[in-house]
Design an enzyme around this catalytic site. Structure first.
Site, PDB file in Angstrom:
ATOM      1  N   LYS A 184      38.444  42.266  45.897  1.00  0.00           N
ATOM      2  CA  LYS A 184      36.974  43.204  46.012  1.00  0.00           C
ATOM      3  C   LYS A 184      37.083  44.039  47.138  1.00  0.00           C
ATOM      4  CE  LYS A 184      32.769  44.046  45.299  1.00  0.00           C
ATOM      5  NZ  LYS A 184      32.472  45.101  44.041  1.00  0.00           N
ATOM      6  N   CYS A 238      32.795  54.223  45.704  1.00  0.00           N
ATOM      7  CA  CYS A 238      31.900  53.549  45.277  1.00  0.00           C
ATOM      8  C   CYS A 238      30.460  54.068  45.177  1.00  0.00           C
ATOM      9  CB  CYS A 238      31.579  52.374  46.265  1.00  0.00           C
ATOM     10  SG  CYS A 238      30.167  51.285  45.608  1.00  0.00           S
TER      11      CYS A 238
END
Ligand code: DOR
Length: 310
Positions: free
Chosen positions: A45, A129
């Site tokens: 992650k 992101c």
């Protein structure tokens, strides 16, 4: 039966499959499940300097044609993933560490720590992101991206890569490729992150389906396959010395084949892994092998990057 073997930065791998950063890789137990799966490599992650809870729920919704998410980088903080990387068995499969610091300084702190532990972990810098309120995607600010890469490339002398957002214009493909090509040890390019800031509406409820950012979130799954293939092929054409990792819309062996044909060397699985779990890698490997056998291919390098045009 065809050989699914491939090579990534000179290392032989059993097949081209791995998870997409963010899916099944936040906690050690999830990463262990990927280590035990048929995936040939693993990525963690995206981490930030300090642990984050992420955005309020609901923040992920499965859809008939994919998914929308606005997780907001929930993660355990970079030290957790460095610790995981310190105990990983690199002879078994490669481990990528995805880094998504919330500022240039945060990124440099994490990158320096990764450098100083001297592990064979591979750095994937997430420039894309879409889900942290108030933070723009570095991949859409070409000057900021260049500055970040210049600093990272100076601090970190080993091969590393970037996770890009999708681009939709040839001028942007050209500009970004030109920037990336200036950094010699920027060795791999992962295309694409989710298609950012989409809005899914529930007609019955007359409502957004996720809570953060008024319902705006990143699209994954079937919706994004053509955009992913375009970005893989655009950077494959423009960055001949770099290795392309394909990500976006992979749910079947045929989708893996299409990413490889477009020029990907490794292929990541996000939404479909989220929905099906790590057993998906065995299915995708079988389906890819069946398709290759049907077409008479014995090895991936017989067709990788060989997309025909009209
Ligand atoms: O779609 C995404 N969701 N891409 C990212 O890079 C981060 C993630 C999240 O945590 O929101």
């Amino acid at each position: 039966t065809p050989d699914l073997g491939t090579e990534f930065l000179e290392r032989p791998l059993a097949n081209p499959l791995m998870n997409a950063a963010g899916v099944w890789c936040t906690l050690a137990a999830q990463l262990d499940a990927l280590a035990d799966s048929e995936a040939a490599a693993i990525v963690t992650k995206s981490c930030t300097l300090v642990r984050r809870d992420g955005n309020p729920e609901p923040r992920y919704r499965a859809l008939p044609l994919g998914s929308i998410n606005s997780m907001g980088l929930p993660n355990e903080g970079y030290l957790y993933y460095l610790d995981y990387a310190a105990h990983h068995d690199y002879d078994h499969k490669p481990l990528f560490v995805s880094v998504s610091g919330l500022s240039l300084d945060d990124n440099l702190t994490i990158v320096a720590a990764l450098r100083d532990v001297v592990l064979p972990a591979l750095l994937e810098i997430n420039l894309s992101c879409p889900n942290v309120p108030g933070k723009a995607q570095p991949g859409y600010d070409f000057e900021a991206m260049d500055e970040l890469l210049a600093e990272v490339a100076t601090a970190y002398r080993r091969p590393f890569g970037v996770k890009l957002p999708p681009y939709f214009d040839f001028a942007h493909f050209d500009t970004v490729a030109q920037i990336l090509n200036r950094y010699e040890h920027l060795a791999f390019i992962t295309c694409i992150n989710s298609v950012g800031n989409a809005l899914i509406i529930d007609t019955g409820q007359e409502s957004a389906v996720i809570r953060p950012k008024d319902g705006f979130g990143g699209l994954g799954g079937d919706y994004v396959l053509p955009t992913a293939l375009a970005n893989v092929n655009a950077f494959h054409r423009r960055c001949p010395t770099k290795t392309i990792i394909g990500c976006g819309g992979v749910r079947t062996g045929e989708h893996v084949f299409q990413h490889l044909l477009a020029g990907a060397t490794l292929v990541q699985v996000g939404t479909a892994l989220y929905e099906e779990g790590p057993g998906i890698f065995q299915r995708l490997a079988r389906e890819l092998a069946e398709l290759m056998a049907h077409k008479g291919y014995r090895r991936i390098d017989e067709f990788r990057g060989r997309l025909k045009t009209l």
